[in-house]
Write a protein that holds these residues in place. Structure first.
Motif, PDB file in Angstrom:
ATOM      1  N   GLY A  35       4.409  -4.559 -13.596  1.00  0.00           N
ATOM      2  CA  GLY A  35       3.947  -3.908 -12.139  1.00  0.00           C
ATOM      3  C   GLY A  35       3.927  -2.594 -12.092  1.00  0.00           C
ATOM      4  N   LEU A  36       2.917  -2.015 -11.326  1.00  0.00           N
ATOM      5  CA  LEU A  36       3.054  -0.637 -11.224  1.00  0.00           C
ATOM      6  C   LEU A  36       2.553  -0.246  -9.712  1.00  0.00           C
ATOM      7  N   THR A  37       3.229   0.655  -9.211  1.00  0.00           N
ATOM      8  CA  THR A  37       2.945   1.346  -7.930  1.00  0.00           C
ATOM      9  C   THR A  37       1.657   1.715  -7.611  1.00  0.00           C
ATOM     10  N   VAL A  38       0.841   1.250  -6.646  1.00  0.00           N
ATOM     11  CA  VAL A  38      -0.473   1.692  -6.293  1.00  0.00           C
ATOM     12  C   VAL A  38      -0.764   2.014  -4.706  1.00  0.00           C
ATOM     13  N   SER A  39      -1.632   3.119  -4.580  1.00  0.00           N
ATOM     14  CA  SER A  39      -2.053   3.284  -3.171  1.00  0.00           C
ATOM     15  C   SER A  39      -3.526   2.945  -3.216  1.00  0.00           C
ATOM     16  N   SER A  40      -4.259   2.462  -4.380  1.00  0.00           N
ATOM     17  CA  SER A  40      -5.730   2.286  -4.464  1.00  0.00           C
ATOM     18  C   SER A  40      -5.797   0.707  -3.843  1.00  0.00           C
ATOM     19  N   PHE A  41      -4.836   0.213  -3.349  1.00  0.00           N
ATOM     20  CA  PHE A  41      -5.203  -1.368  -2.795  1.00  0.00           C
ATOM     21  C   PHE A  41      -6.019  -1.089  -1.573  1.00  0.00           C
ATOM     22  N   VAL A  53      -7.930  -3.220  -6.479  1.00  0.00           N
ATOM     23  CA  VAL A  53      -6.955  -2.154  -6.932  1.00  0.00           C
ATOM     24  C   VAL A  53      -7.669  -1.492  -8.128  1.00  0.00           C
ATOM     25  N   CYS A  54      -7.414  -0.302  -8.137  1.00  0.00           N
ATOM     26  CA  CYS A  54      -7.765   0.604  -9.283  1.00  0.00           C
ATOM     27  C   CYS A  54      -6.560   0.941 -10.028  1.00  0.00           C
ATOM     28  N   ILE A  55      -6.879   0.672 -11.384  1.00  0.00           N
ATOM     29  CA  ILE A  55      -5.564   1.140 -12.524  1.00  0.00           C
ATOM     30  C   ILE A  55      -6.193   1.960 -13.469  1.00  0.00           C
ATOM     31  N   ASP A  56      -5.377   3.115 -13.632  1.00  0.00           N
ATOM     32  CA  ASP A  56      -5.622   4.105 -14.657  1.00  0.00           C
ATOM     33  C   ASP A  56      -5.864   3.647 -15.966  1.00  0.00           C
ATOM     34  N   TYR A  57      -6.534   4.063 -16.687  1.00  0.00           N
ATOM     35  CA  TYR A  57      -6.822   3.739 -18.027  1.00  0.00           C
ATOM     36  C   TYR A  57      -5.420   4.031 -18.978  1.00  0.00           C
ATOM     37  N   ALA A  58      -4.987   5.393 -18.190  1.00  0.00           N
ATOM     38  CA  ALA A  58      -3.727   5.613 -18.898  1.00  0.00           C
ATOM     39  C   ALA A  58      -2.397   4.476 -18.858  1.00  0.00           C
ATOM     40  N   CYS A  59      -2.436   3.653 -17.808  1.00  0.00           N
ATOM     41  CA  CYS A  59      -1.329   2.893 -17.575  1.00  0.00           C
ATOM     42  C   CYS A  59      -1.088   1.720 -18.581  1.00  0.00           C
ATOM     43  N   ASP A  60       0.122   1.873 -19.059  1.00  0.00           N
ATOM     44  CA  ASP A  60       0.526   0.801 -19.981  1.00  0.00           C
ATOM     45  C   ASP A  60       0.319  -0.534 -19.621  1.00  0.00           C
ATOM     46  N   THR A  61       0.510  -0.891 -18.314  1.00  0.00           N
ATOM     47  CA  THR A  61       0.430  -2.335 -17.723  1.00  0.00           C
ATOM     48  C   THR A  61      -0.989  -2.855 -17.544  1.00  0.00           C
ATOM     49  N   LEU A  62      -1.953  -1.944 -17.654  1.00  0.00           N
ATOM     50  CA  LEU A  62      -3.317  -2.260 -17.924  1.00  0.00           C
ATOM     51  C   LEU A  62      -3.737  -3.363 -18.715  1.00  0.00           C
ATOM     52  N   ILE A  86      10.779   3.174  -8.695  1.00  0.00           N
ATOM     53  CA  ILE A  86      10.947   2.181 -10.041  1.00  0.00           C
ATOM     54  C   ILE A  86       9.627   1.893 -10.488  1.00  0.00           C
ATOM     55  N   PHE A  87       8.679   1.321  -9.925  1.00  0.00           N
ATOM     56  CA  PHE A  87       7.297   0.878 -10.270  1.00  0.00           C
ATOM     57  C   PHE A  87       6.144   2.155 -10.698  1.00  0.00           C
ATOM     58  N   ALA A  88       6.834   3.108 -10.221  1.00  0.00           N
ATOM     59  CA  ALA A  88       5.816   4.436 -10.637  1.00  0.00           C
ATOM     60  C   ALA A  88       6.432   5.276 -11.824  1.00  0.00           C
ATOM     61  N   GLU A  89       7.671   4.971 -11.730  1.00  0.00           N
ATOM     62  CA  GLU A  89       8.482   6.058 -12.903  1.00  0.00           C
ATOM     63  C   GLU A  89       9.323   5.586 -13.985  1.00  0.00           C
ATOM     64  N   ARG A  93      11.258  -2.342 -18.115  1.00  0.00           N
ATOM     65  CA  ARG A  93      12.195  -3.433 -17.367  1.00  0.00           C
ATOM     66  C   ARG A  93      12.362  -3.129 -15.834  1.00  0.00           C
ATOM     67  N   ARG A  94      11.121  -2.722 -15.452  1.00  0.00           N
ATOM     68  CA  ARG A  94      10.889  -2.441 -13.832  1.00  0.00           C
ATOM     69  C   ARG A  94      11.615  -3.727 -12.901  1.00  0.00           C
ATOM     70  N   PHE A  95      11.534  -4.816 -13.262  1.00  0.00           N
ATOM     71  CA  PHE A  95      11.834  -5.982 -12.547  1.00  0.00           C
ATOM     72  C   PHE A  95      13.463  -6.176 -12.692  1.00  0.00           C
ATOM     73  N   LEU A 149       4.546   4.794   3.496  1.00  0.00           N
ATOM     74  CA  LEU A 149       3.369   5.662   3.674  1.00  0.00           C
ATOM     75  C   LEU A 149       3.474   6.785   2.649  1.00  0.00           C
ATOM     76  N   TYR A 150       2.211   7.309   2.102  1.00  0.00           N
ATOM     77  CA  TYR A 150       2.276   8.374   1.086  1.00  0.00           C
ATOM     78  C   TYR A 150       1.152   9.249   1.641  1.00  0.00           C
ATOM     79  N   PHE A 151       1.552  10.379   1.833  1.00  0.00           N
ATOM     80  CA  PHE A 151       0.569  11.385   2.189  1.00  0.00           C
ATOM     81  C   PHE A 151       0.842  12.931   1.583  1.00  0.00           C
ATOM     82  N   ASN A 154       3.881  13.033  -0.846  1.00  0.00           N
ATOM     83  CA  ASN A 154       5.283  12.552  -0.304  1.00  0.00           C
ATOM     84  C   ASN A 154       5.050  11.380   0.417  1.00  0.00           C
ATOM     85  N   TYR A 155       6.408  10.581   0.189  1.00  0.00           N
ATOM     86  CA  TYR A 155       6.546   9.449   1.084  1.00  0.00           C
ATOM     87  C   TYR A 155       6.917   9.830   2.566  1.00  0.00           C
ATOM     88  N   ARG A 156       6.323   9.115   3.407  1.00  0.00           N
ATOM     89  CA  ARG A 156       6.266   9.239   4.792  1.00  0.00           C
ATOM     90  C   ARG A 156       6.582   7.973   5.651  1.00  0.00           C
TER      91      ARG A 156
HETATM   92  C1  LIG Z   1       2.545   6.437  -4.374  1.00  0.00           C
HETATM   93  C2  LIG Z   1       1.706   6.118  -5.568  1.00  0.00           C
HETATM   94  C3  LIG Z   1       0.629   5.626  -5.687  1.00  0.00           C
HETATM   95  C4  LIG Z   1      -0.108   5.222  -6.951  1.00  0.00           C
HETATM   96  N1  LIG Z   1      -1.231   4.606  -6.937  1.00  0.00           N
HETATM   97  C5  LIG Z   1      -1.667   4.310  -8.195  1.00  0.00           C
HETATM   98  C6  LIG Z   1      -3.113   3.562  -8.140  1.00  0.00           C
HETATM   99  O1  LIG Z   1      -3.766   3.104  -7.178  1.00  0.00           O
HETATM  100  N2  LIG Z   1      -3.565   3.326  -9.482  1.00  0.00           N
HETATM  101  C7  LIG Z   1      -2.777   3.678 -10.742  1.00  0.00           C
HETATM  102  O2  LIG Z   1      -3.248   3.570 -11.836  1.00  0.00           O
HETATM  103  N3  LIG Z   1      -1.734   4.527 -10.646  1.00  0.00           N
HETATM  104  C8  LIG Z   1      -1.227   4.671  -9.360  1.00  0.00           C
HETATM  105  N4  LIG Z   1       0.047   5.381  -9.462  1.00  0.00           N
HETATM  106  C9  LIG Z   1       0.783   5.820 -10.704  1.00  0.00           C
HETATM  107  C10 LIG Z   1       1.622   4.635 -11.249  1.00  0.00           C
HETATM  108  O3  LIG Z   1       2.359   3.909 -10.519  1.00  0.00           O
HETATM  109  C11 LIG Z   1       2.220   4.930 -12.614  1.00  0.00           C
HETATM  110  O4  LIG Z   1       1.313   5.758 -13.296  1.00  0.00           O
HETATM  111  C12 LIG Z   1       3.110   3.917 -13.420  1.00  0.00           C
HETATM  112  O5  LIG Z   1       4.188   4.387 -13.683  1.00  0.00           O
HETATM  113  C13 LIG Z   1       2.074   3.365 -14.227  1.00  0.00           C
HETATM  114  O6  LIG Z   1       2.971   2.684 -15.138  1.00  0.00           O
HETATM  115  P1  LIG Z   1       2.494   2.073 -16.469  1.00  0.00           P
HETATM  116  O7  LIG Z   1       2.216   3.297 -17.336  1.00  0.00           O
HETATM  117  O8  LIG Z   1       3.890   1.237 -16.944  1.00  0.00           O
HETATM  118  O9  LIG Z   1       1.543   1.121 -16.458  1.00  0.00           O
HETATM  119  C14 LIG Z   1       0.583   5.987  -8.064  1.00  0.00           C
HETATM  120  C15 LIG Z   1       1.916   6.516  -8.057  1.00  0.00           C
HETATM  121  C16 LIG Z   1       2.683   6.500  -6.776  1.00  0.00           C
HETATM  122  C17 LIG Z   1       3.988   7.213  -6.708  1.00  0.00           C
END
Ligand SMILES: Cc1cc2nc3c(=O)[nH]c(=O)nc-3n(C[C@H](O)[C@H](O)[C@H](O)COP(=O)(O)O)c2cc1C
Length: 161
Positions: A35-41, A53-62, A86-89, A93-95, A149-151, A154-156
């Protein structure tokens, strides 16, 4: 004052849009949860119930999302900031140590969230440097509580009233 849409200026402009925070989840073919943290939901359609949900091509979980038929969306409560970190950084073994359960289709869902959605992936749209996952919601669970919230990067938390 207007500026050319450099990546930095665009990022800064996007940071002015306050959002909730969710964790998108998926089960890999070897059955490990990812899993990964997203604000694009975003909710897209009510009938049928569609989300994106939008996922960056750079994300490993994609690659796990691309290989799966289903995904989960877990909307975080104010008290779950640690899960967002945890799910962003966390590199792997995020779970581990996180409370979760499996949906009917095997999607890992996080416990105590404001909302858990189990979704069937209907299409993937390639857009710039992100993949947009459009998915139909098949199971919904939600509970009362304040959102995380995220703005402005920063978390809010929601104020009173
Ligand atoms: C608040 C917040 C929102 C995020 N939203 C997105 C998102 O919508 N899409 C995305 O691809 N990454 C988003 N990220 C970044 C991913 O959570 C981060 O790159 C993640 O570590 C990717 O993990 P992976 O490379 O193991 O897949 C967000 C990060 C944070 C802190």
């Amino acid at each position: 004052m207007s500026r050319a849409a450099s990546p930095e200026a665009f990022r800064e402009a996007c940071a002015k849009f306050a959002t909730g925070v969710a964790v998108a989840t998926v089960r890999a073919s070897d059955s490990t949860p990812h899993g990964l943290t997203v604000s694009s939901f975003t909710a897209v359609s009510i009938a049928p119930p569609l989300i994106l949900v939008c996922i960056d091509y750079a994300c490993d979980t994609l690659r796990h999302f691309r290989a799966s038929t289903h995904l989960g969306v877990n909307v975080l409560a104010q008290s779950q900031r640690e899960l967002s970190v945890i799910f962003a950084e966390k590199p792997e073994r995020r779970f581990d140590g996180v409370e979760w359960y499996s949906s009917a289709s095997g999607v890992p869902l996080l416990r105590n969230c404001l909302t858990n959605l189990e979704c069937r992936i209907s299409s993937i749209v390639e857009a710039g440097d992100h993949a947009i996952f459009l998915a139909e919601v098949v199971e919904v669970e939600s509970r009362d509580g304040k959102p995380l919230l995220y703005f402005n990067r920063n978390y809010r938390s929601l104020g009173g009233g």
